[in-house]
Scaffold this motif. Structure first.
Motif, mmCIF file in Angstrom:
data_model
loop_
_atom_site.group_PDB
_atom_site.id
_atom_site.type_symbol
_atom_site.label_atom_id
_atom_site.label_comp_id
_atom_site.label_asym_id
_atom_site.label_seq_id
_atom_site.Cartn_x
_atom_site.Cartn_y
_atom_site.Cartn_z
ATOM 1 N N MET A 166 1.410 -9.336 -5.986
ATOM 2 C CA MET A 166 0.897 -8.280 -5.085
ATOM 3 C C MET A 166 -0.124 -7.587 -5.713
ATOM 4 N N ILE A 167 -0.898 -6.432 -4.968
ATOM 5 C CA ILE A 167 -1.372 -5.084 -5.510
ATOM 6 C C ILE A 167 -1.866 -4.891 -3.921
ATOM 7 N N VAL A 168 -0.785 -3.521 -4.539
ATOM 8 C CA VAL A 168 -0.763 -2.847 -3.241
ATOM 9 C C VAL A 168 -2.327 -1.451 -3.307
ATOM 10 N N PHE A 169 -2.709 -0.886 -2.749
ATOM 11 C CA PHE A 169 -4.311 -0.164 -2.855
ATOM 12 C C PHE A 169 -4.448 0.612 -1.790
ATOM 13 N N ALA A 170 -5.572 1.460 -1.464
ATOM 14 C CA ALA A 170 -5.212 2.346 -0.241
ATOM 15 C C ALA A 170 -6.471 3.069 -1.129
ATOM 16 N N LYS A 171 -6.739 4.904 -1.281
ATOM 17 C CA LYS A 171 -6.687 5.341 -0.852
ATOM 18 C C LYS A 171 -9.035 5.540 -1.203
ATOM 19 N N GLY A 172 -9.200 4.945 -2.908
ATOM 20 C CA GLY A 172 -10.404 4.820 -3.412
ATOM 21 C C GLY A 172 -11.482 3.639 -2.760
ATOM 22 N N PRO A 205 -8.996 6.842 6.583
ATOM 23 C CA PRO A 205 -7.737 5.820 6.408
ATOM 24 C C PRO A 205 -7.595 4.281 6.050
ATOM 25 N N LEU A 206 -7.148 3.852 4.984
ATOM 26 C CA LEU A 206 -7.331 2.355 4.828
ATOM 27 C C LEU A 206 -6.440 1.840 3.565
ATOM 28 N N GLY A 207 -5.408 1.177 3.976
ATOM 29 C CA GLY A 207 -5.285 0.557 3.084
ATOM 30 C C GLY A 207 -4.553 -0.661 3.406
ATOM 31 N N GLY A 208 -4.232 -1.372 2.215
ATOM 32 C CA GLY A 208 -3.289 -2.478 1.996
ATOM 33 C C GLY A 208 -3.104 -3.481 1.160
ATOM 34 N N VAL A 209 -2.557 -4.555 1.386
ATOM 35 C CA VAL A 209 -1.410 -5.337 0.468
ATOM 36 C C VAL A 209 -2.656 -6.878 -0.124
ATOM 37 N N VAL A 210 -3.109 -7.372 -1.892
ATOM 38 C CA VAL A 210 -3.305 -8.099 -1.571
ATOM 39 C C VAL A 210 -2.426 -8.891 -2.048
ATOM 40 N N VAL A 211 -2.247 -9.923 -1.387
ATOM 41 C CA VAL A 211 -0.649 -11.259 -1.365
ATOM 42 C C VAL A 211 -1.310 -12.112 -2.477
ATOM 43 N N SER A 212 -0.524 -12.666 -3.324
ATOM 44 C CA SER A 212 -0.741 -14.353 -3.961
ATOM 45 C C SER A 212 -0.665 -15.043 -3.008
ATOM 46 N N THR A 224 -0.291 0.079 13.567
ATOM 47 C CA THR A 224 -1.216 -0.324 14.975
ATOM 48 C C THR A 224 -2.840 -0.096 14.604
ATOM 49 N N TYR A 225 -3.465 0.379 14.172
ATOM 50 C CA TYR A 225 -4.657 0.481 13.428
ATOM 51 C C TYR A 225 -5.315 -0.286 11.739
ATOM 52 N N ALA A 226 -4.362 -0.798 11.942
ATOM 53 C CA ALA A 226 -4.191 -1.926 10.926
ATOM 54 C C ALA A 226 -5.390 -2.472 10.849
ATOM 55 N N GLY A 227 -6.273 -3.140 10.142
ATOM 56 C CA GLY A 227 -7.998 -3.578 9.888
ATOM 57 C C GLY A 227 -8.980 -3.179 11.194
ATOM 58 N N LEU A 275 -3.975 -5.181 5.715
ATOM 59 C CA LEU A 275 -4.839 -4.588 5.649
ATOM 60 C C LEU A 275 -3.470 -3.475 6.711
ATOM 61 N N THR A 276 -3.442 -2.307 5.899
ATOM 62 C CA THR A 276 -3.216 -0.580 7.195
ATOM 63 C C THR A 276 -4.010 0.247 6.483
ATOM 64 N N CYS A 277 -2.949 0.994 6.612
ATOM 65 C CA CYS A 277 -3.715 2.760 7.175
ATOM 66 C C CYS A 277 -4.027 3.879 6.310
ATOM 67 N N GLY A 278 -3.159 3.044 5.098
ATOM 68 C CA GLY A 278 -3.096 4.138 3.683
ATOM 69 C C GLY A 278 -1.866 3.438 3.024
ATOM 70 N N GLY A 279 -1.811 4.476 1.591
ATOM 71 C CA GLY A 279 -0.762 3.530 0.731
ATOM 72 C C GLY A 279 0.506 3.675 1.441
#
Length: 442
Positions: A269-275, A282-289, A309-312, A119-123
């Motif tokens: 990997m799939i990078v996601f955020a926004k929707g 603010p939220l984003g992340g990476v799905v990792v195989s 810092t703000y991941a998760g 998890l991250t905070c954006g794209g």
């Protein structure tokens, strides 16, 4: 329904104190000398400025407000979470229930084998995470020379360090000195160009290939039917990690969870955020195989020394969970496919306009109306002028150098789509008349 025609969209504000906000993506000199457009509130597909004038949000802000503005259940979920646990890091062995629950939910829907979720905070943060993980993955496998990253023309991957370095639009790369090296860009519509570039660089040096399911901010360019099937085959052939940037395309904007499902491939990997949160926090992340996660999860001594810092963030994850509840409860995955068809049909009525060179739509709730070379290069018309005219009439679009982009909230109605497109048509007519172009009806 009678729609509001806004006459004061560009009227100056009465500034009672100096503005200290440095706006992004703009010439701040021009913004500082002109009036600001201050958004005061939002509800559904509508926005109101501080004067009380109403506008249709034809871009879901920056592609992200999928469920529309003003959803009380998301605000309530955030409130409940903040009164329980406002925020706490997920560094080391720290965790929290909302972050775990969201990761499990996303993994259950991802077209990735044995997925894990960072998890991250954006794209932009997510792209940097995926790029660093791709390089680190090869390093822990004893292949540190595999650092090269390939992306596509028109691709937009945020403007953090790696994102700026792999972006497919040169105007965002210039003026910053040397960027991250070992990157290159190939034609967005040619799988053969990707294979040729892998061979030119040397497969033993290529770490990953980045691609959006539909190129969004770069101008809404749709892939050919077999493009991603061939790309996946090429990446597999040479052992290159296939990274899908679903920041714009995910969470029902293309009728499914991550956009890439429409092409029947399984990326690394799939990078996601926004929707994922509809932008409520603010939220984003990476799905990792599992393939990429394996040396980090199942072998000792391979830490991935990266994080934010703000991941998760518990409240951000609570917002996302409430947002995903809405997507599923209202079946916006199915609804969006119907919206996609109506938006496509409506936008294509503009194809005969004398200022319009091309309409690109029909895959996802998004579209581009590109202006002709004559309009842009000979008559001196700019997309910013059309954007301003449309906003003065009560509809907000997204101008890029040669096109106007639309990506409304997924809850938009047929009547509102028709209003959006008819307003854009009126704006094109007005601009054409101002420049002496023939505004023949179409």
């Amino acid at each position: 329904m009678t729609e509001t025609v806004v006459s004061s969209a560009l009227a100056p504000r009465d500034h009672r104190e100096p503005n200290r906000l440095w706006h992004t993506f703009c010439d701040m000199n021009a913004v500082a000398r002109g009036p600001e457009f201050v958004v005061a509130r939002g509800e559904g597909v509508w926005l109101w400025d501080e004067s009380g004038d109403r506008y249709l949000d034809g871009t879901a802000s920056l592609w992200y407000c999928n469920v529309g503005h003003g959803r009380r259940e998301i605000a309530d979920a955030v409130y409940r979470q903040m009164t329980t646990l406002d925020a706490y890091t997920v560094y080391g062995d720290f965790s929290n229930a909302p972050a775990r629950d969201l990761s499990e939910r996303l993994a259950s829907h991802a077209p990735v084998v044995d997925p894990r979720v960072i998890l991250t905070c954006g794209g932009g943060e997510s792209i940097d995470t995926a790029a660093k993980l791709a390089r680190r993955y090869w390093a822990v496998l004893g292949r540190p020379e595999r650092t090269h990253l390939i992306s596509r023309t028109g691709g937009y991957h945020g403007l953090n360090g790696f994102g700026t370095s792999i972006i497919g639009m040169e105007r965002f790369r210039t003026g910053y000195g040397r960027l991250i090296e070992d990157t290159s860009v190939v034609a967005h519509d040619s799988a053969a160009a990707l294979e040729a570039e892998i061979l030119r660089v040397g497969p033993e040096r290529v770490a990953a290939f980045f691609a959006e399911p539909v190129i969004g901010a770069g101008g809404v360019f749709l892939p050919e039917d077999d493009y991603f099937t061939e790309v996946a085959r090429i990446c597999d052939k040479y052992g290159v990690l296939f990274v899908v940037d679903s920041v714009i395309c995910g969470f029902a904007r293309m009728g499914n969870w991550f956009g890439i499902e429409r092409f029947g491939v399984s990326p690394d990997m799939i990078v996601f955020a926004k929707g994922v949160s509809s932008g409520y926090l603010p939220l984003g992340g990476v799905v990792v195989s599992g393939r990429v996660a394996d040396p980090f999860w199942n072998e000792a001594g391979n830490p991935f020394m990266h994080g934010t810092t703000y991941a998760g963030h518990p409240a951000g994850c609570a917002a996302a969970m409430a947002n995903l509840d809405i997507l599923e409860r209202e079946d916006l995955f199915t609804v969006s496919l119907e919206v996609e068809r109506h938006l496509d049909a409506a936008l294509r009525t503009l194809s005969g306009h004398p200022l319009v060179a091309e309409v690109r739509s029909g895959m996802g709730v998004m579209g581009a109306v590109e202006l002709t070379g004559e309009a842009l290069d000979d008559l001196g018309i700019t997309t910013a002028e059309v954007f301003a005219e449309a906003r003065a009439r009560g509809v907000i679009l997204r101008p890029v150098p040669r096109a106007l982009l639309v990506s409304p909230p997924l809850i938009i109605t047929w009547e509102q789509i028709d209003h959006l497109v008819s307003t854009l048509a009126g704006a094109l007519d007005a601009v054409a008349a101002r420049h002496g172009a023939t505004a023949v009806r179409y």
